[in-house]
Structures are given as C-alpha cells and as structure tokens.
Design a protein around this motif. Structure first.
Motif, PDB file in Angstrom:
ATOM      1  N   PRO B 174       0.813  -1.233   0.000  1.00 21.11           N
ATOM      2  CA  PRO B 174       0.000   0.000   0.000  1.00 21.11           C
ATOM      3  C   PRO B 174       0.843   1.279   0.000  1.00 21.11           C
ATOM      4  O   PRO B 174       0.398   2.296  -0.524  1.00 21.11           O
ATOM      5  N   ARG B 175       2.044   1.224   0.557  1.00 16.78           N
ATOM      6  CA  ARG B 175       2.885   2.428   0.543  1.00 16.78           C
ATOM      7  C   ARG B 175       3.346   2.734  -0.879  1.00 16.78           C
ATOM      8  O   ARG B 175       3.337   3.881  -1.309  1.00 16.78           O
ATOM      9  N   SER B 329      11.408   2.462  -0.176  1.00 21.32           N
ATOM     10  CA  SER B 329      12.056   1.197   0.137  1.00 21.32           C
ATOM     11  C   SER B 329      11.033   0.302   0.824  1.00 21.32           C
ATOM     12  O   SER B 329      10.082   0.796   1.439  1.00 21.32           O
ATOM     13  N   GLU B 330      11.225  -1.005   0.716  1.00 23.20           N
ATOM     14  CA  GLU B 330      10.348  -1.894   1.483  1.00 23.20           C
ATOM     15  C   GLU B 330      10.597  -1.715   2.975  1.00 23.20           C
ATOM     16  O   GLU B 330       9.721  -1.992   3.778  1.00 23.20           O
ATOM     17  N   ASN B 331      11.788  -1.260   3.302  1.00 23.97           N
ATOM     18  CA  ASN B 331      12.102  -0.983   4.694  1.00 23.97           C
ATOM     19  C   ASN B 331      11.714   0.469   4.997  1.00 23.97           C
ATOM     20  O   ASN B 331      12.301   1.387   4.430  1.00 23.97           O
ATOM     21  N   PRO B 332      10.732   0.694   5.884  1.00 17.03           N
ATOM     22  CA  PRO B 332      10.284   2.076   6.130  1.00 17.03           C
ATOM     23  C   PRO B 332      11.393   3.010   6.570  1.00 17.03           C
ATOM     24  O   PRO B 332      11.309   4.212   6.346  1.00 17.03           O
ATOM     25  N   LYS B 333      12.441   2.477   7.174  1.00 20.07           N
ATOM     26  CA  LYS B 333      13.492   3.376   7.667  1.00 20.07           C
ATOM     27  C   LYS B 333      14.280   4.024   6.527  1.00 20.07           C
ATOM     28  O   LYS B 333      14.933   5.034   6.727  1.00 20.07           O
ATOM     29  N   TYR B 334      14.220   3.437   5.337  1.00 19.55           N
ATOM     30  CA  TYR B 334      14.896   4.040   4.177  1.00 19.55           C
ATOM     31  C   TYR B 334      13.932   4.878   3.330  1.00 19.55           C
ATOM     32  O   TYR B 334      14.301   5.342   2.255  1.00 19.55           O
ATOM     33  N   THR B 335      12.690   5.024   3.774  1.00 23.23           N
ATOM     34  CA  THR B 335      11.674   5.716   2.976  1.00 23.23           C
ATOM     35  C   THR B 335      11.546   7.163   3.427  1.00 23.23           C
ATOM     36  O   THR B 335      11.465   7.440   4.619  1.00 23.23           O
ATOM     37  N   PRO B 402       2.187   8.829   4.725  1.00 21.76           N
ATOM     38  CA  PRO B 402       1.341   8.378   5.845  1.00 21.76           C
ATOM     39  C   PRO B 402       0.663   7.033   5.606  1.00 21.76           C
ATOM     40  O   PRO B 402      -0.470   6.827   6.013  1.00 21.76           O
ATOM     41  N   VAL B 403       1.333   6.132   4.919  1.00 21.89           N
ATOM     42  CA  VAL B 403       0.759   4.808   4.659  1.00 21.89           C
ATOM     43  C   VAL B 403       1.779   3.766   5.089  1.00 21.89           C
ATOM     44  O   VAL B 403       2.940   3.832   4.683  1.00 21.89           O
ATOM     45  N   THR B 404       1.344   2.831   5.892  1.00 21.52           N
ATOM     46  CA  THR B 404       2.275   1.805   6.361  1.00 21.52           C
ATOM     47  C   THR B 404       1.712   0.419   6.049  1.00 21.52           C
ATOM     48  O   THR B 404       0.518   0.264   5.813  1.00 21.52           O
TER      49      THR B 404
END
Lengths: 146, 463
Positions: B174-175, B329-335, B402-404
């Motif tokens: 969804p992100r 990124s699939e990893n939220p910390k890189y997004t 704002p989508v996780t």
C-alpha cells in the motif's frame, strides 16, 4: 566631587540594580511562559504544562508524582511573585534567598533525571543569585528597604 | 362465468408466472451448486514447489490469509521438504510431500493454485506444467533467467486461461501504491521527474553450506539439472541457474521503475564484474543506466547492486523531480519524501492525508524531553558560516508517507493473487507486465557482456 560621585558604593549600587532587574525580568518571564500554550496564555495551559513536567520528572526518577506535582503547580506563581518583587525592590534580600533556593530545587529536579545541560543552565542562575546576595547591601531604587 | 370473472389470474399473468417458475426450476440445480460453491469458495487449495528460504517466506506470508489451505509441498531436497511440511503441520495444514512436481500435479487433484519458489532456471518449466495442469500460478520473480523462458510462461497462461502472478510484491504494497497513484502521478508532488537512482547494497556473505548427512547424491542432483551440492545451495551465483544479483535483487526495484513511470526503457548501458568473490560466476558489483521515455520527457535511471558492502544506505528506489523527491524502500526506515524549496507548500497535502509531517527522524522537530514544554523554539543548528555557498541550492524539507504496511511484505501480493482467483479482481503483477520487467532486467547482463549501449524495441516487451 568627582571622587565622591565615583565611589565604590555607587558603582556597586548600579551593578546590583542591573543584576536585580535582570533576575527580576528573568523570573517574571520564566513564570509567565509556564502559562503559555500555542501562543495563548491560560490557567489550563499552566496546569497542562506543569502536569507534563511533573509526570516527566517522576517517570524518569525516584521522585513520587505527588511531590513533583506539588512543586510544579506552585513554581509558576512563585516565579511571578519573585519577578515582581525583585523588579520593584520589595523585601529584596528575602526574595533573593527564596529565589536562590527555588533554583536549587529546580536543579535538583534535573539532577535526578541526569539532565546535565539543564543543571548547568540553572547553575548560572544560582551563581547570579549568589552574586546578587553579595551585593544586596547596595540595594537602591527599591520600594522597601531591607 | 362468475368463476372466470372472479379468478385473480389472467391468461397473461398465468403465462408470465409460469415462465418465471419454469426458469427457476431450470436454474435450480445451478443455484444449488452455486450455494455449495459459495461455502467452498472461501477455501483455496494451494501447493508449494520449492521449499527453500523463499518458499518458507511465501508460506509464512500465505498462512494468515483466510481460507488458504496447503495441500501439497514439493522439493528435491528432503531436508527442506520436511522443514516446510512440519511448519505447515504446526498450523494445521496436512500437506502431502513430493520430490517430483509432475507426480504432485497428477496425484493431488484438488489443488487450485501453485506457488513456485524454485531457482530461476526452473520457473518456466514448473509454471508451464502447473498452468497446463489447470492450476493458477504465483511464481517468484525473476520470471525466468531467459527471455524465451519468460515468454513461454505468458503464452501458456494465455492459452490455458489461468492466472499467472509474478512475485514483484512491491506492486501490492500500500505504501508503494500510494506513492505511485497519489504522490508521483495523481497529485504530481514531485513535479517533472527527470531521474531515478536505485540500489541494493549488501555486505559480504559466506556461501551457503549444508549438513553433511543431508547432501543429495550427485545422480539425483544431475537428474534435476544441478552440477553438485554446492551449486544447488548457491545457485544464485551461477549462470546456468540464475540471472545474478541484477535479477535477484535488482528485479524488484527495476520493476518499480517500469511500474511507477508506466513506461519501458528505450536503452540500457551497464558495467559489472566479479571483482571480489572467487567462487561466484555472477557479478558482485554492477551498475546500469536506462533511458525511459515518458509523456513528460526523458527519465534517466541508474541502478546499482553491490554484494561486497552494505555502505551507502541499504536498498531503495529514489525518484527525483523538479519539485520533490521520493525515496522508497520496502524498509520504512529508508523511505522519505522531500520537497524542493521552490515547490508550493505541501500543507494542503498534509490536510488531505497525502503526505505527513515527520514526527520522528529526519525532518521531525527536535526531540522534547518528557519534562520539557512542547513547542518551544530552541537555539542551535548549523551556524550561518556553515551555510551553503553559491554553488549549492536550498536544502529540501523532509516529509513522510502516511501509509504503512502492517503485514509481512509478501502477504498483500499473495492476497491480491488469492482475490484474483476467488473474485476475479485484477492481478497486481500479471505475466504480461512482469515479462516487460524480465526483458528490462535481463538486458543489463547482455549490456555488460557487450560493453556497449543496447537499444530496446517496443515489441521486445510484448510476449
């Protein structure tokens, strides 16, 4: 004449006046800002701000919440009173002692949560209050004389 | 007379009612069958071919999907097969184990769909067999290590009229969907996109081993196309089994270039080599540059995969426009999302929930200690002397999406596949679309070997 006008007593008197005004303004605005939230001032904002402070200190230290709340909910009013009395020169010696103790208490609150920067910041206020107490005998332009 | 006159049923009514009754009686068996089918429709029987690392990831992602029942598992390595069988048993799935996929497809008749997580060189064979056996297929990316293999999968799906979903799972995230549909295309917050860069950097890792008593005998390995146990375990590094790291890692991200832009590239240049590992055939360091013609103009896109260092910010796809940039990124910390200083304010997009003001990390207000007053501006930050010189432009402001995703990253893509089978909803990554990505990705290895820029023709992307 010249020797008399530049006597140490006069210089100490002005030095103390400057220090008294600075400490008075600082205390007054430190008290006032505790009533502020998002640009407006209210008692509700005061209790919200101070409640957060008390909870934060208790949450990070051994101090019970009742004690931090008791202190936090009175500190704003005390600072306002001390600010006004210092600016006007009312019971200056007594006010400075109480003011100094208040800053020691504040410092203690930050010492128990290991907030070293804040302790140093408050320490400067304590040093200035101590300086003021050493000069208080030269107090002039005051509403009441000690 | 009076009877006739008092009858409430006219001739026309009688014929009409009779016709409706007749239609109902005629349809009754189908209605009854439909009702039984509806009760059963919630269950989707699946089989898994390939029980290695990726197979178990897909299994774990599929298990929480309501109604999915594993009926069979298949792997040539008993070690993997038993592990997956036990995993499924723990969750109440009695999956029959098979070594040979042909036997599985012929002997378990109630399989609706097959999930394939085998090495790339087997994808086409396994997919085509499953499709021809009347099963829908979810196959891991990259479609195949050859364009011909990938094309055959699309053709077979078309001929058998069965669904074929490829495992480019970012398309169901969804992100990523929000980023594509609202930020990049819908509300065009990045303005004119001119450039993309992407990367996957991984630190040095050892080759996979295996328990000595679990080795497969060479005759059996040979029967299934493997030279030896080392190559079986480390197939990704060998050219006969896989497409290399551009295919293993880059395929996911380059698929995002095509998907987000809605375009296929017109050219590819690349450089790469096996500079570090002595035991690998495939590149450990490769860089590619594509040109994507879009309706807004040319987009130049670079992609880099390294398996020798994790430095440089992990893995992401970075879309850069004249008004903003989007680091996904699939990893939220890189997004992260960035707004250029020259772009209009984004307050309206915050209000609409398209972007969010960061509450932590980059772009967030300075952290407030629990006892501090909120909203007090603090002095500090870079001094004026540390500011930009004339060659630099104003810094971008950082924002959040704002989508996780609160599930395993493969689960929404499997859910999309399951929904497509059950309800006929569109697949996120059907074979035709994944074929274009396979053509794009496989061209990189070709360009590295040719040491020159290679051009695509529009028909290259059509299977």
């Amino acid at each position: 004449m010249n020797e008399q006008s530049s006597s140490p007593r006069t210089e100490y008197g002005y030095a103390f006046l400057i220090l008294r005004l600075w400490l008075g303004l600082r205390a007054l605005f430190a008290g006032l800002e505790k009533f502020e939230s998002k640009g407006s001032y209210s008692f509700a904002a005061y209790y919200e701000n101070m409640g957060r402070m008390a909870t934060g200190i208790s949450g990070a230290s051994f101090l019970p919440l009742w004690s931090t709340k008791l202190f936090a909910f009175s500190i704003g009013y005390l600072l306002l009173v001390f600010g006004l009395t210092l600016l006007l020169g009312i019971k200056t010696r007594l006010t400075l002692v109480a003011h100094g103790l208040l800053y020691v208490a504040l410092s203690f609150g930050l010492m128990v949560v290991q907030e070293a920067e804040g302790v140093a910041w408050l320490g400067m206020h304590v040093v200035l209050t101590v300086g003021a107490l050493l000069l208080v005998r030269y107090n002039r332009f005051a509403v009441t004389r000690d | 007379m009076s009877d006739v006159n008092s009858s409430p049923v006219s001739r026309r009514d009688f014929i009409g009612t009779g016709a409706k009754l007749g239609a109902f009686l005629a349809a009754a068996p189908y209605v009854a069958r439909g009702a039984a089918g509806a009760a059963k429709a919630d269950q989707l029987n699946v089989a898994l071919i390939g029980c290695g690392e990726q197979g178990r990831i897909l299994t774990n992602a599929a298990l929480p999907i309501p109604g999915v029942r594993f009926k069979a598992v298949c792997d040539i390595w008993p070690y993997n097969l038993t592990r997956t069988e036990r995993l499924l048993k723990k969750f109440g799935h009695e999956a029959r184990p098979f070594e040979d996929y042909r036997e599985m497809l012929s002997s378990v008749s109630d399989i609706d769909a097959v999930i394939i997580a085998t090495p790339d060189f087997m994808h086409a064979e396994h997919t085509n067999a499953a499709l021809r056996a009347g099963k829908h297929v979810y196959c891991e990316k990259l479609m195949s290590n050859t364009v011909e293999g990938a094309r055959s999968m699309v053709v077979t799906a078309r001929e058998t009229k069965k669904l074929l979903q490829l495992g480019h799972q970012r398309r169901s995230n969804p992100r990523y969907q929000h980023a594509r549909d609202r930020i990049l295309n819908g509300d065009r917050l990045l303005g004119r996109v001119t450039n993309i860069s992407g990367q996957w950097h991984r630190a040095v890792s050892d080759d996979y081993g295996y328990p000595a008593n679990q080795a497969i005998v060479e005759a059996k390995l040979g029967k299934y196309g493997y030279a030896n146990m080392h190559e079986f375990r480390n197939w990704r590094w060998f050219k006969r089994y896989a497409g290399g790291p551009m295919s293993d890692l880059g395929a996911h991200q380059i698929d995002m270039y095509n998907w987000m832009l809605g375009s296929n590239p017109r050219s590819c240049m690349a450089s790469g080599g096996t500079d570090y590992y002595k035991t690998h055939e495939w590149f450990d360091n490769a860089i590619a540059i594509f040109e994507f013609p879009t309706k807004d103009g040319m987009v130049r896109a670079s992609y880099q995969v390294l398996t020798t260092t994790s430095a440089g910010g992990g893995y992401h796809e970075y879309f850069m426009g004249d008004e903003g940039a989007l680091k996904l990124s699939e990893n939220p910390k890189y997004t992260k999302l960035y707004r250029e200083a020259r772009a209009p304010e984004w307050d309206q997009w915050v209000a609409k929930g398209i972007v969010a003001s960061p509450t932590s990390g980059e772009g967030a207000p300075a952290a407030v200690k629990p006892w501090e007053k909120v909203g007090v501006k603090k002095l500090g930050g870079p001094s004026k002397s540390a500011g930009v010189d004339v060659r630099e432009t104003a810094a971008l402001s950082a924002w959040d999406i704002p989508v996780t995703l609160d599930k395993a990253i493969h689960q929404p893509h499997l859910e999309n596949f399951v929904d497509a089978v059950r309800k006929g909803t569109p697949l996120s990554c059907p074979g035709e679309s994944a074929f274009a990505t396979a053509v794009t990705v496989l061209k990189i290895n070709e360009a590295i070997a040719a040491q020159k820029t290679l051009m695509f023709k529009p028909e290259d992307f059509v299977a």
